[in-house]
Design an enzyme around this catalytic site. Sequence first.
Site, short mmCIF file in Angstrom:
data_model
loop_
_atom_site.label_atom_id
_atom_site.label_comp_id
_atom_site.label_asym_id
_atom_site.label_seq_id
_atom_site.Cartn_x
_atom_site.Cartn_y
_atom_site.Cartn_z
N HIS A 72 135.20 50.97 -39.77
CA HIS A 72 133.91 50.56 -39.21
C HIS A 72 132.79 50.93 -40.18
O HIS A 72 132.68 52.07 -40.61
CB HIS A 72 133.67 51.23 -37.86
CG HIS A 72 134.34 50.50 -36.74
ND1 HIS A 72 133.89 50.53 -35.44
CD2 HIS A 72 135.42 49.69 -36.73
CE1 HIS A 72 134.68 49.78 -34.68
NE2 HIS A 72 135.61 49.27 -35.43
N TYR A 201 126.15 52.55 -28.87
CA TYR A 201 125.60 53.72 -28.18
C TYR A 201 124.32 53.26 -27.48
O TYR A 201 123.35 52.89 -28.15
CB TYR A 201 125.26 54.82 -29.19
CG TYR A 201 126.46 55.53 -29.80
CD1 TYR A 201 127.19 54.97 -30.85
CD2 TYR A 201 126.86 56.79 -29.32
CE1 TYR A 201 128.28 55.63 -31.40
CE2 TYR A 201 127.95 57.46 -29.87
CZ TYR A 201 128.65 56.88 -30.91
OH TYR A 201 129.73 57.54 -31.46
N PRO A 293 130.68 65.13 -27.07
CA PRO A 293 131.36 64.07 -27.82
C PRO A 293 130.45 62.99 -28.43
O PRO A 293 130.94 62.13 -29.16
CB PRO A 293 132.30 63.44 -26.78
CG PRO A 293 131.68 63.76 -25.47
CD PRO A 293 130.97 65.07 -25.64
N LYS A 297 132.41 64.37 -33.35
CA LYS A 297 132.65 65.37 -34.38
C LYS A 297 133.82 66.33 -34.10
O LYS A 297 134.27 67.02 -35.01
CB LYS A 297 131.39 66.22 -34.59
CG LYS A 297 130.29 65.50 -35.35
CD LYS A 297 130.58 65.46 -36.84
CE LYS A 297 129.72 64.50 -37.60
NZ LYS A 297 130.34 63.21 -37.88
N TYR A 385 126.88 61.11 -39.34
CA TYR A 385 127.94 60.44 -38.58
C TYR A 385 129.19 60.26 -39.45
O TYR A 385 130.31 60.46 -39.00
CB TYR A 385 127.46 59.09 -38.05
CG TYR A 385 128.33 58.53 -36.94
CD1 TYR A 385 127.97 58.70 -35.60
CD2 TYR A 385 129.50 57.83 -37.22
CE1 TYR A 385 128.76 58.19 -34.58
CE2 TYR A 385 130.30 57.33 -36.21
CZ TYR A 385 129.92 57.51 -34.89
OH TYR A 385 130.71 57.01 -33.88
C1 PHB Z 1 136.05 57.34 -28.39
O1 PHB Z 1 136.41 56.25 -28.85
O2 PHB Z 1 136.74 57.95 -27.57
C2 PHB Z 1 134.76 57.93 -28.82
C3 PHB Z 1 134.01 57.28 -29.79
C4 PHB Z 1 132.79 57.81 -30.20
C5 PHB Z 1 132.32 58.97 -29.62
C6 PHB Z 1 133.07 59.63 -28.66
C7 PHB Z 1 134.29 59.10 -28.25
O3 PHB Z 1 131.11 59.45 -30.01
#
Ligand code: PHB
Length: 391
Positions: A72, A201, A293, A297, A385
């Site tokens: 990605h 997000y 989450p 990280k 990130y």
């Molecule tokens: C996930 O795909 O489980 C996931 C992706 C990004 C995040 C947290 C969890 O920030």
Amino acid sequence: MRTTVGIIGAGPAGLLLARLLRGAGIDSVVLESRDRAHVEHRQRAGILEQGTVDVLRAAGAGERMDREGLRHDGIELRFARRRHRVDFPGLTGGRSVMVYAQTEVCRDLIALRTKEGGPLLFEAEALAVEGADTDAPRVRFRHAGREDVLECSYVAGCDGFWGVARKAVPASLSRVFERTYPYAWLGILADVAPSHDELVYARHDRGFALLSMRSPSVSRLYLQVPAGTEAGEWSDEDVWGELERRFETTDGWRLERGPITQKSVTPMRSYVHEPMRYGRLFLAGDAAHIVPPTGAKGLNLAVGDVVTLARALAHEKETGSPELLDAYSETCLRRVWQAERFSYDMTTLLHRAPDATAFDDRLQLARLERIASSRAAGTDLAEAYTGFPVG
Ligand code: PHB
Ligand code: APR
């Protein structure tokens, strides 16, 4: 039973450490309290930083990841019904991330360890670490109905937040830094192609939402819910309805629905235990620190810790010098605190606190606008990130 490094826990931290030590010619035994099926099936996060991808490849554990993982090059921030893409390679000089589930990383590492005959005991629960401040630390554990002792030169506590290793650090030396949040994530897995090809997000007045994925045909989605919520309180229909509201845009973007195959709630916490070393006991991964989450990280921090530890143990073996082992805690904590900061920033940027005021809402939108309109602010997010260097 005797080994050089006794490793407690077969999550990503313990399994990768065992693999890295094997590469350095250092023997280890891994003790895992759960059974193999449990470890291979629990749902966890799914974003690998560039540095994590490189480490797995170099450790010979990247073959399936390179075949099935999805590279990605950005994420989307969604707010005020608008969309802003953060372009990782463009902002960081070429870095990206990989979408490949933590569960799959664990499966690959277990398969390698099992094939190569390295000791990995499932249903072997560590009861206590003893003599951590001596030259001969021991792990007392229970396996196949009886108690046994693993005699070691070093112990690696990779047993997660609820493990026993951390308890071996005397209370007088421990310092804990902690924050809990008044919200949690309700996560679902759904058999439907992801509605967007990158993660989304979303900040919304009703709360945060995240669109992620596990494969081209499986979506992983999350909703901010009040802390203490039970997954059963949400019907499938309610989950999809709420996701649609929070992801809504002005340009007609649509969220595809599909059968929900799993639903669970993840609490949100920031936690750091200092120091990460006591005598010959080294804490790594969730045993030493937790991040919420939102910054993806957790797994990457665990990888950073065990790379640092494996390097330090190899250095000691080759040169006889304990200098890197002595620096372990400090080295790891620098990176840990940067990840704590970033995870906190992402969390408070995107979630709506129950007591949020209109001022707080405007401030969040201004922070998001800043990221969307300033290359410096965008770069700051993209650098964090895609990952901080290890060491
Ligand atoms: C996930 O795909 O489980 C996931 C992706 C990004 C995040 C947290 C969890 O920030
Ligand atoms: N004895 C043996 N094993 C134990 C014990 C014990 N007393 N207590 C816990 N364990 C095992 C758990 O069953 C688990 O398999 O230790 C392992 C710890 O693994 P994780 O919780 O996955 O922690 P870690 O390897 O540090 O990985 C961190 O996991 O929780 C996620 O978001 C987090 O992505 C991050 C990653």
